[in-house]
Design an enzyme around this catalytic site. Structure first.
Site, PDB file in Angstrom:
ATOM      1  N   ASP A  52       0.839  -1.203   0.000  1.00 41.50           N
ATOM      2  CA  ASP A  52       0.000   0.000   0.000  1.00 41.50           C
ATOM      3  C   ASP A  52       0.878   1.259   0.000  1.00 41.50           C
ATOM      4  O   ASP A  52       0.585   2.241  -0.688  1.00 41.50           O
ATOM      5  CB  ASP A  52      -0.903  -0.005   1.240  1.00 41.50           C
ATOM      6  CG  ASP A  52      -1.607  -1.333   1.389  1.00 41.50           C
ATOM      7  OD1 ASP A  52      -2.548  -1.598   0.631  1.00 41.50           O
ATOM      8  OD2 ASP A  52      -1.178  -2.141   2.244  1.00 41.50           O
TER       9      ASP A  52
ATOM     10  N   HIS B 266      -4.593  -3.277   6.348  1.00 40.72           N
ATOM     11  CA  HIS B 266      -4.404  -3.540   4.914  1.00 40.72           C
ATOM     12  C   HIS B 266      -5.787  -3.885   4.358  1.00 40.72           C
ATOM     13  O   HIS B 266      -6.121  -5.037   4.097  1.00 40.72           O
ATOM     14  CB  HIS B 266      -3.414  -4.693   4.703  1.00 40.72           C
ATOM     15  CG  HIS B 266      -3.331  -5.120   3.265  1.00 40.72           C
ATOM     16  ND1 HIS B 266      -2.837  -4.320   2.263  1.00 40.72           N
ATOM     17  CD2 HIS B 266      -3.715  -6.270   2.647  1.00 40.72           C
ATOM     18  CE1 HIS B 266      -2.917  -4.947   1.108  1.00 40.72           C
ATOM     19  NE2 HIS B 266      -3.446  -6.140   1.311  1.00 40.72           N
TER      20      HIS B 266
HETATM   21  N1  LIG Z   1      -0.770  -8.041   2.243  1.00 41.08           N
HETATM   22  C1  LIG Z   1      -0.763  -7.815   0.947  1.00 41.08           C
HETATM   23  O1  LIG Z   1      -0.322  -6.744   0.497  1.00 41.08           O
HETATM   24  C2  LIG Z   1      -1.283  -8.840  -0.037  1.00 41.08           C
HETATM   25  C3  LIG Z   1      -1.181  -8.591  -1.403  1.00 41.08           C
HETATM   26  C4  LIG Z   1      -1.643  -9.563  -2.298  1.00 41.08           C
HETATM   27  C5  LIG Z   1      -2.209 -10.738  -1.825  1.00 41.08           C
HETATM   28  N2  LIG Z   1      -2.315 -10.933  -0.491  1.00 41.08           N
HETATM   29  C6  LIG Z   1      -2.831 -12.191   0.054  1.00 41.08           C
HETATM   30  O2  LIG Z   1      -1.803 -13.178  -0.034  1.00 41.08           O
HETATM   31  C7  LIG Z   1      -2.381 -14.483  -0.033  1.00 41.08           C
HETATM   32  C8  LIG Z   1      -1.816 -15.324  -1.161  1.00 41.08           C
HETATM   33  O3  LIG Z   1      -2.166 -14.792  -2.410  1.00 41.08           O
HETATM   34  P1  LIG Z   1      -1.840 -15.593  -3.754  1.00 41.08           P
HETATM   35  O4  LIG Z   1      -2.332 -14.734  -4.857  1.00 41.08           O
HETATM   36  O5  LIG Z   1      -0.444 -16.068  -3.764  1.00 41.08           O
HETATM   37  O6  LIG Z   1      -2.821 -16.821  -3.582  1.00 41.08           O
HETATM   38  P2  LIG Z   1      -2.713 -18.271  -4.275  1.00 41.08           P
HETATM   39  O7  LIG Z   1      -4.026 -18.942  -4.074  1.00 41.08           O
HETATM   40  O8  LIG Z   1      -2.174 -18.161  -5.654  1.00 41.08           O
HETATM   41  O9  LIG Z   1      -1.597 -18.970  -3.393  1.00 41.08           O
HETATM   42  C9  LIG Z   1      -1.816 -19.300  -2.062  1.00 41.08           C
HETATM   43  C10 LIG Z   1      -1.075 -20.581  -1.791  1.00 41.08           C
HETATM   44  O10 LIG Z   1      -1.228 -20.873  -0.401  1.00 41.08           O
HETATM   45  C11 LIG Z   1      -1.373 -22.277  -0.313  1.00 41.08           C
HETATM   46  N3  LIG Z   1      -1.933 -22.629   1.000  1.00 41.08           N
HETATM   47  C12 LIG Z   1      -3.225 -22.708   1.381  1.00 41.08           C
HETATM   48  N4  LIG Z   1      -3.305 -23.105   2.653  1.00 41.08           N
HETATM   49  C13 LIG Z   1      -2.029 -23.276   3.085  1.00 41.08           C
HETATM   50  C14 LIG Z   1      -1.471 -23.700   4.309  1.00 41.08           C
HETATM   51  N5  LIG Z   1      -2.229 -24.040   5.359  1.00 41.08           N
HETATM   52  N6  LIG Z   1      -0.116 -23.771   4.395  1.00 41.08           N
HETATM   53  C15 LIG Z   1       0.671 -23.458   3.351  1.00 41.08           C
HETATM   54  N7  LIG Z   1       0.177 -23.073   2.158  1.00 41.08           N
HETATM   55  C16 LIG Z   1      -1.149 -22.975   2.032  1.00 41.08           C
HETATM   56  C17 LIG Z   1      -2.244 -22.658  -1.494  1.00 41.08           C
HETATM   57  O11 LIG Z   1      -2.168 -24.043  -1.801  1.00 41.08           O
HETATM   58  C18 LIG Z   1      -1.629 -21.779  -2.588  1.00 41.08           C
HETATM   59  O12 LIG Z   1      -0.579 -22.453  -3.257  1.00 41.08           O
HETATM   60  C19 LIG Z   1      -3.883 -14.264  -0.126  1.00 41.08           C
HETATM   61  O13 LIG Z   1      -4.450 -14.334   1.169  1.00 41.08           O
HETATM   62  C20 LIG Z   1      -3.979 -12.835  -0.676  1.00 41.08           C
HETATM   63  O14 LIG Z   1      -5.222 -12.234  -0.353  1.00 41.08           O
HETATM   64  C21 LIG Z   1      -1.860 -10.014   0.409  1.00 41.08           C
HETATM   65  O1  LIG Z   2      -6.959  -7.003  -2.208  1.00 39.60           O
HETATM   66  C1  LIG Z   2      -6.627  -8.172  -2.072  1.00 39.60           C
HETATM   67  O2  LIG Z   2      -7.310  -9.046  -1.583  1.00 39.60           O
HETATM   68  C2  LIG Z   2      -5.264  -8.555  -2.535  1.00 39.60           C
HETATM   69  C3  LIG Z   2      -4.239  -7.803  -1.822  1.00 39.60           C
HETATM   70  O3  LIG Z   2      -4.511  -7.633  -0.479  1.00 39.60           O
HETATM   71  C4  LIG Z   2      -3.930  -6.490  -2.484  1.00 39.60           C
HETATM   72  O4  LIG Z   2      -3.952  -5.475  -1.797  1.00 39.60           O
HETATM   73  O5  LIG Z   2      -3.632  -6.493  -3.690  1.00 39.60           O
END
Ligand SMILES: NC(=O)c1ccc[n+]([C@@H]2O[C@H](COP(=O)([O-])OP(=O)(O)OC[C@H]3O[C@@H](n4cnc5c(N)ncnc54)[C@H](O)[C@@H]3O)[C@@H](O)[C@H]2O)c1
Ligand SMILES: O=C(O)C[C@H](O)C(=O)O
Length: 360
Positions: free
Chosen positions: A188, A216
């Protein structure tokens, strides 16, 4: 003497962010180009084959500083001896969902993984929060290793709801010092820098000291009141250069707050390369320090600074030195900002209650 390798855990490593993140770690973008790393990658059994494919690609890429890869679906094996943990594993939100909609699935993962991290991560450095003991431990670690940083366990939670997952991790891993558990709001922060640089048609590297306060989520408060831009005639306040308070107090804020949703709408998947890059920025600044005169945003355990309730993981402006973050103190908060700081704190308190109800 060559540096000792740092063990970096990436959970959810077979997912989108994981796939973007692990090559960045192996290239030295997270911890520096001359810092050897050993990657620990965790995913769940249905993703085991894909995870093995990622491991094969890491071998094929022949990264010079990558000294080993552990690819596993066993949480204990994954957590053993790790110094840095990037917790990405979980379920991403889909179009139309708020981050708290993924709450019940994700907080239970973080409760379960807390105890594995507590028992098995960097065992020599997390046994106490007592200051004197901590000091002695650091001293012992300094003697026993060529790098103090190489033996600390630092955790950043990326999976949503990131602040509340980090809080659950902290609560269920009580022997990990609370200073070691953070969540990612650097994405962010970087988005806010990006919006200002686009608006001013300047290099993003010339903009600094925006702040992301709070969650977030769409209640976060991107604040430019202390942000500056480097110009040929010195540093100037962002507000002065933008010269459009209406835009700064409305469209700018909502654009940053809603950027995650806009990416999901456009890509049909949530942000991945920017999330991975920002996670590297978060850890790099935490471990190696922030540049003089610059702060960054990190979700950290509130100590009551800026009248934010204690007991929440809340995004603050921080500076980092010697592997420790400190909340920047003494910034003026006007009435407009105060309301926004309180609103996002209120949402975090509600998320905390909801998270506990999901776990009970
Ligand atoms: N904080 C931020 O700025 C931010 C930004 C983008 C995404 N996110 C979050 O990050 C997370 C991952 O996003 P993504 O796009 O990589 O998702 P994704 O679905 O592509 O990947 C997530 C992975 O986690 C695995 N997983 C599920 N449960 C698990 C467990 N208990 N232990 C280990 N691995 C496990 C899944 O099998 C998958 O491979 C989501 O929660 C998303 O909302 C946060
Ligand atoms: O918004 C979402 O769920 C994905 C991630 O947290 C983001 O900010 O891109």
């Amino acid at each position: 003497m060559s540096k000792e390798a740092i063990r970096v855990l990436v959970t959810g490593a077979a997912g989108q962010i994981g796939y973007a993140l692990v090559p960045m770690v192996a290239r030295g973008i997270m911890l520096g180009p001359d810092q050897p790393v050993i990657l620990h990658m965790l995913d769940i059994p249905p993703a085991a084959e894909a995870l093995n494919g990622v491991k094969m690609e890491l071998v094929d890429a022949a990264f010079p500083i990558l000294k080993g890869v552990v690819a596993t679906t066993d949480v204990v094996e994954a957590c053993t001896g790790v110094n840095v943990a990037v917790m990405v594993g979980g379920f991403p939100r889909k179009e139309g969902m708020e981050r708290k909609d993924v709450m019940s699935k994700n907080v239970s993962i973080y409760k379960a993984q807390a105890s594995a991290l507590e028992k098995h991560a960097a065992p020599n450095c997390k046994v106490t929060t007592h200051q004197l003991h901590g000091f002695l431990l650091r001293f012992i670690c300094l003697i026993g290793s060529n790098s103090y940083f190489a033996i600390r366990s630092q955790v950043v939670v990326v999976a949503n709801p990131a602040n509340t997952n980090a809080l659950i991790l902290k609560e269920y891993a009580p022997s990990i010092p609370e200073k070691n558990i953070t969540c990612l709001t650097r994405l962010d922060h970087n988005r806010a820098l990006g919006q200002i640089s686009e608006r001013l048609k300047l290099q993003v590297s010339d903009v600094k000291n925006v702040i992301i306060w709070g969650n977030h989520s769409s209640t976060q408060y991107p604040d430019v009141n202390h942000a500056t831009v480097k110009t040929s005639s010195g540093e100037k306040p962002v507000r002065q250069l933008v010269a459009d308070d209406t835009w700064l107090n409305s469209e700018f804020i909502t654009t940053v707050q809603q950027r995650g949703a806009a990416i999901i709408k456009a890509r049909k998947f949530s942000s991945a390369l920017s999330a991975a890059s920002s996670a590297c920025d978060h850890i790099r600044n935490w471990v190696l320090g922030t540049p003089e005169g610059t702060w960054v945003s990190m979700g950290v355990y509130s100590d009551g600074s800026y009248n934010v309730p204690k007991g929440l993981i809340y995004s603050f402006p921080v500076t980092c030195k010697n592997g420790e973050w400190s909340i920047v103190q003494g910034l003026s908060i006007d009435e407009f900002s105060r309301k926004k700081l309180d609103l996002t704190a209120q949402e975090l308190s509600e998320e905390k209650t909801l998270a506990y109800s999901c776990l009970s």
